[in-house]
Every structure is written in structure tokens, then in C-alpha cells.
Design a protein around this motif. Structure first.
Motif, PDB file in Angstrom:
ATOM      1  N   THR A 184      -7.389  -1.741   6.924  1.00  0.00           N
ATOM      2  CA  THR A 184      -7.478  -0.897   5.561  1.00  0.00           C
ATOM      3  C   THR A 184      -6.061  -0.453   5.116  1.00  0.00           C
ATOM      4  O   THR A 184      -5.547  -0.011   6.188  1.00  0.00           O
ATOM      5  N   LEU A 185      -5.665  -0.460   4.118  1.00  0.00           N
ATOM      6  CA  LEU A 185      -4.425   0.054   3.381  1.00  0.00           C
ATOM      7  C   LEU A 185      -4.655   1.073   2.403  1.00  0.00           C
ATOM      8  O   LEU A 185      -5.577   0.673   1.630  1.00  0.00           O
ATOM      9  N   GLY A 205       3.594   7.899   2.296  1.00  0.00           N
ATOM     10  CA  GLY A 205       2.798   7.503   1.204  1.00  0.00           C
ATOM     11  C   GLY A 205       1.711   6.305   1.541  1.00  0.00           C
ATOM     12  O   GLY A 205       1.096   5.861   0.486  1.00  0.00           O
ATOM     13  N   ASN A 206       1.695   5.775   2.677  1.00  0.00           N
ATOM     14  CA  ASN A 206       0.811   4.604   3.062  1.00  0.00           C
ATOM     15  C   ASN A 206       0.164   4.845   4.276  1.00  0.00           C
ATOM     16  O   ASN A 206       0.773   5.553   5.425  1.00  0.00           O
ATOM     17  N   ARG A 207      -0.919   4.101   4.512  1.00  0.00           N
ATOM     18  CA  ARG A 207      -1.661   4.441   5.815  1.00  0.00           C
ATOM     19  C   ARG A 207      -2.443   3.217   6.146  1.00  0.00           C
ATOM     20  O   ARG A 207      -2.968   2.650   5.360  1.00  0.00           O
ATOM     21  N   ILE A 208      -2.227   2.689   7.412  1.00  0.00           N
ATOM     22  CA  ILE A 208      -2.779   1.407   7.825  1.00  0.00           C
ATOM     23  C   ILE A 208      -3.733   1.728   8.795  1.00  0.00           C
ATOM     24  O   ILE A 208      -3.431   2.486   9.999  1.00  0.00           O
ATOM     25  N   THR A 209      -5.125   1.306   8.958  1.00  0.00           N
ATOM     26  CA  THR A 209      -6.198   1.434   9.687  1.00  0.00           C
ATOM     27  C   THR A 209      -6.637   0.191  10.401  1.00  0.00           C
ATOM     28  O   THR A 209      -6.882  -0.683   9.323  1.00  0.00           O
ATOM     29  N   THR A 210      -7.020  -0.016  11.495  1.00  0.00           N
ATOM     30  CA  THR A 210      -7.667  -1.084  12.083  1.00  0.00           C
ATOM     31  C   THR A 210      -8.506  -0.769  12.820  1.00  0.00           C
ATOM     32  O   THR A 210      -8.470   0.131  13.736  1.00  0.00           O
ATOM     33  N   LEU A 269       1.877  -0.312  -7.955  1.00  0.00           N
ATOM     34  CA  LEU A 269       1.749  -0.343  -6.393  1.00  0.00           C
ATOM     35  C   LEU A 269       3.332  -0.326  -6.049  1.00  0.00           C
ATOM     36  O   LEU A 269       4.402  -1.054  -6.410  1.00  0.00           O
ATOM     37  N   SER A 270       3.485   0.446  -5.120  1.00  0.00           N
ATOM     38  CA  SER A 270       4.962   0.707  -4.428  1.00  0.00           C
ATOM     39  C   SER A 270       5.284  -0.579  -3.903  1.00  0.00           C
ATOM     40  O   SER A 270       4.560  -1.301  -3.232  1.00  0.00           O
ATOM     41  N   LYS A 271       6.639  -0.550  -3.598  1.00  0.00           N
ATOM     42  CA  LYS A 271       7.284  -1.908  -3.188  1.00  0.00           C
ATOM     43  C   LYS A 271       7.002  -1.810  -1.557  1.00  0.00           C
ATOM     44  O   LYS A 271       6.413  -3.178  -1.010  1.00  0.00           O
ATOM     45  N   LYS A 272       6.832  -0.760  -0.698  1.00  0.00           N
ATOM     46  CA  LYS A 272       6.572  -0.781   0.564  1.00  0.00           C
ATOM     47  C   LYS A 272       5.048  -1.120   0.755  1.00  0.00           C
ATOM     48  O   LYS A 272       4.728  -2.069   1.512  1.00  0.00           O
ATOM     49  N   ALA A 273       4.035  -0.894   0.025  1.00  0.00           N
ATOM     50  CA  ALA A 273       2.718  -1.087   0.014  1.00  0.00           C
ATOM     51  C   ALA A 273       2.635  -2.878  -0.395  1.00  0.00           C
ATOM     52  O   ALA A 273       1.978  -3.668   0.482  1.00  0.00           O
ATOM     53  N   CYS A 274       3.244  -3.108  -1.409  1.00  0.00           N
ATOM     54  CA  CYS A 274       3.445  -4.633  -1.385  1.00  0.00           C
ATOM     55  C   CYS A 274       3.856  -5.415  -0.214  1.00  0.00           C
ATOM     56  O   CYS A 274       3.356  -6.414  -0.048  1.00  0.00           O
TER      57      CYS A 274
END
Length: 380
Positions: free
Chosen positions: A236-237, A52-57, A199-204
């Protein structure tokens, strides 16, 4: 593909994106245990994701070959690089044979890489997505002040995260597990329209623990009915939003509790911790008896013939207050621990109606409301 980069620099970026990786997701999609590398010119993009989540740098490297992309097992690449002292390291990747080497001052690592063809692509927001800009500190404070109150009951997914309610003149953060509710209102944040999302707990947790604490530029937030996209200066998330309708939080907050008690937060918190040791382990209830500028805290466990009581001075705003009410000591302590003000005001009506705890000091434009549901007092 061949490029050179400082080991400490790439390690910091790898550690940040790797925090999104979840064992539960890798069991469903093994490729989600990998980190994706994409090289275009001298810009290297690192990406990690769960279901459910994606982080890019992105970071600058010295490209000595062709552009390309691959994925590598997160555990392998992190364990290898974090043991190196800071120095230039060179990645040499043969995508066709899936072989790679990392060369450093006095040695090299050989490892296997995989194609990025099965790595999930980024989700695009709808053209009608809402867009806003939020100060990173305001976003961090709002999430930190409410996240602890979110539910862990997966049967009601909508309650397991933080609800963000955008108004034209304010932004409201809300979280609740049914026993406590926290409402954080920031009147300094404006929005063109009234919209909201959960907003999901994981994203928080990714935002509060990894991405926001060191952020010094405004966060660009874009969202539709399915995903939210946080664009920060270095990361970016993208996160899938929780589905469902969030309950009307304003309807459960009493507006006319007639009795107001001002008390030192630390005194009340410390006394609650001491008295709670003697409470029944099944209920964890601590009773508060408020009368004549005094709060008497008490707890007992009949099964073990133990009991405790302690008095805490307070200031009763109204005269002739005589209230007896019971709270779950863990919930009461959790609320008090997450309030930064030295004094709090407790607003009560009777032993059956929810109590409200307000900090006596807030930053400009900030309002914080903590609701706690009382427990039934046996025999009363």
C-alpha cells in the motif's frame, strides 16, 4: 518478540519499502531513516516513509513469542540481510533494552533497535474520500507516458508531478514543464464523478519503478483533497497530493493545426541526434524545414563555425506545405523516445504556434498527445 522468516523473502519486502526513504526527510526527522516492524500473530508488517509518502507491506512469518513493534535503521538491516544466502533467519528482539539479534545458519548479528512511538502514524482519509479501481497496467502506462514531461522547478510545485483527471467516461494523465506537454487519455477507465488530483513525482516513481510493474490485480485508489491511497495486492502507498490548481491543459493544445506530416519516428529521432551535436549549446535548437515530402533538419553554432544538415523523407498530407520551425532538440528527442509507435504525425500551423506530435498507432481506447513549444528563429 521472536520470529523466523526466509531471508530472501523479507529482503525483497525490505528493499521495496526502503525506496521511499529520503535523505532530505531523515535530516528533518531522523526516525524516517528507519523501517518499522509490527508483528501481530504470524503477520509481519513493514513500513517506511518520508515526509510525504508511506509504503507498507505484509508477509507471513513464524511467530515464536509476543506481538510487538520496533524500528531499525534501514541501512543496517538491509546491508546485513542482503549478504546472506537464502535460509531461515530468526529475529529475537528485547524492546525494553532495545537489543536485537538475527541468527542464521552459522552466525548471528547483534544490533540496536528503537521504539516505534516516534514513527509517524498513517494518515486517515476523510470519510468523503473518492474511491475507484484501476487496472495496474493502465495506471502504469499512463504514468510512464507522461512523467518524463513533468517540471523540475520547485517554484511551481503543482507542475512537478502528474495530474490525473477523472471523468465519467475516461481518465486523463497530464504532465508539463512549460516547454512540452503530454496528455494521455484512457477511454477504458470510467469514474462515477469528475474529480482530479496531482500526484507527486516521488509517488509516481515509486509506483512505476517498484510497485506496479509486477502487479497483476486491480489497484484500489482512494483519495481526498490532501492524500491518495493506492492499495495493491502486496503493498500500500499513501502519498500527500500536490497543492494548488493545475492549469487548464486543454486550453493550450491547438485544435486546428492545418498541416500534417507523417514520418518514421526512428529516422527523425536519429537524424535529430546527429544534427543536434552541431547546435548552439545555449539553445540546443534544431530547425525543421518541411517541403515536398521532405524534412530538412539543420543546426549550427556560429561561435565555433560548425553546422550540420540532414534530410528525412516524410509524407505531407496536405499539398504545398512549406514550413520552417525550430525546436529544442532535447525536448523533441525526449518526446520521440517516449513514443512506441513506428510512425508519428506532426501537426503544425506556423513557426510561432505549438506543434503536436501523435503516435500513428495506439492501443484500443488510448489517445496520446504530445505538445512542443517552438523556439524563435533569429531574423525571422
Amino acid at each position: 518478540m521472536k520470529f523466523t522468516v526466509a531471508s530472501n523473502e523479507i529482503l525483497q519486502h525490505l528493499q521495496a519499502v526502503a525506496r521511499v526513504i529520503s535523505p532530505k526527510s531523515t535530516m528533518t526527522m531522523p526516525i524516517l531513516g528507519n523501517i518499522q516492524f509490527e508483528l501481530k500473530g504470524n503477520e509481519l508488517t513493514l513500513t517506511a516513509a518520508d515526509m510525504g509518502n508511506r509504503i507498507t507491506t505484509k508477509l507471513e512469518v513464524n511467530n515464536q513469542g509476543e506481538d510487538g513493534a520496533f524500528t531499525v535503521l534501514e541501512r543496517m538491516i538491509l546491508e546485513a540481510i542482503k549478504e546472506l544466502p537464502d535460509q531461515p533467519i530468526t529475529f529475537d528482539i528485547n524492546i525494553k533494552s532495545k537489543e536485537a539479534s538475527i541468527t542464521y545458519n552459522n552466525g548471528l548479528y547483534s544490533l540496536v533497535v528503537e521504539s516505534n512511538e516516534t514513527f509517524p502514524i498513517a494518515k486517515e482519509l476523510k470519510p468523503t474520500a473518492e474511491k475507484t479501481v484501476i487496472d495496474p497496467k493502465a495506471l502504469l502506462d499512463g504514468l510512464l507516458s507522461t512523467l518524463f514531461a513533468s517540471s523540475t522547478d520547485e517554484r511551481r510545485p503543482i507542475m512537478t508531478g502528474v495530474y490525473m483527471d477523472f471523468y465519467e467516461d475516461k481518465l486523463v494523465f497530464v504532465a508539463s514543464d512549460g516547454r512540452i506537454l503530454v496528455k494521455h487519455t484512457n477511454n477504458n477507465i470510467k469514474s462515477p464523478t469528475h474529480t482530479s488530483f496531482s500526484l507527486s513525482k516521488k509517488a509516481c516513481m515509486l509506483l512505476t519503478r517498484t510497485l506496479l510493474p509486477k502487479e497483476d490485480k486491480e489497484a484500489k485508489v482512494s483519495y481526498d483533497y490532501e492524500y491518495v491511497h493506492f492499495e495493491l495486492s502486496g503493498f500500500t502507498l499513501t502519498s500527500r497530493l500536490l497543492e494548488g490548481r493545475y492549469p487548464n491543459y486543454n486550453s493550450v493544445i491547438p485544435e486546428n493545426n492545418p498541416f500534417h506530416i507523417v514520418v518514421d519516428k526512428q529516422l527523425l529521432l536519429s537524424a535529430s541526434k546527429r544534427v543536434a551535436v552541431f547546435s548552439n549549446q545555449a539553445s540546443n535548437m534544431v530547425r525543421l524545414e518541411i517541403h515536398d515530402n521532405d524534412i530538412k533538419l539543420s543546426a549550427n553554432d556560429i561561435d565555433f563555425s560548425v553546422a550540420a544538415e540532414e534530410h528525412v523523407p516524410c509524407q505531407c498530407v496536405e499539398e504545398d506545405i512549406n514550413i520552417r520551425i525550430g525546436f529544442d532538440s532535447n525536448m523533441l528527442q525526449t518526446i520521440l523516445q517516449n513514443i512506441t509507435s513506428e510512425e508519428v504525425t506532426i501537426c503544425l500551423a506556423d513557426q510561432t504556434r505549438a506543434g503536436i506530435i501523435y503516435p500513428n498507432e495506439n492501443e484500443d481506447g488510448i489517445e496520446l498527445c504530445n505538445l512542443i513549444i517552438p523556439m524563435k528563429l533569429i531574423g525571422e
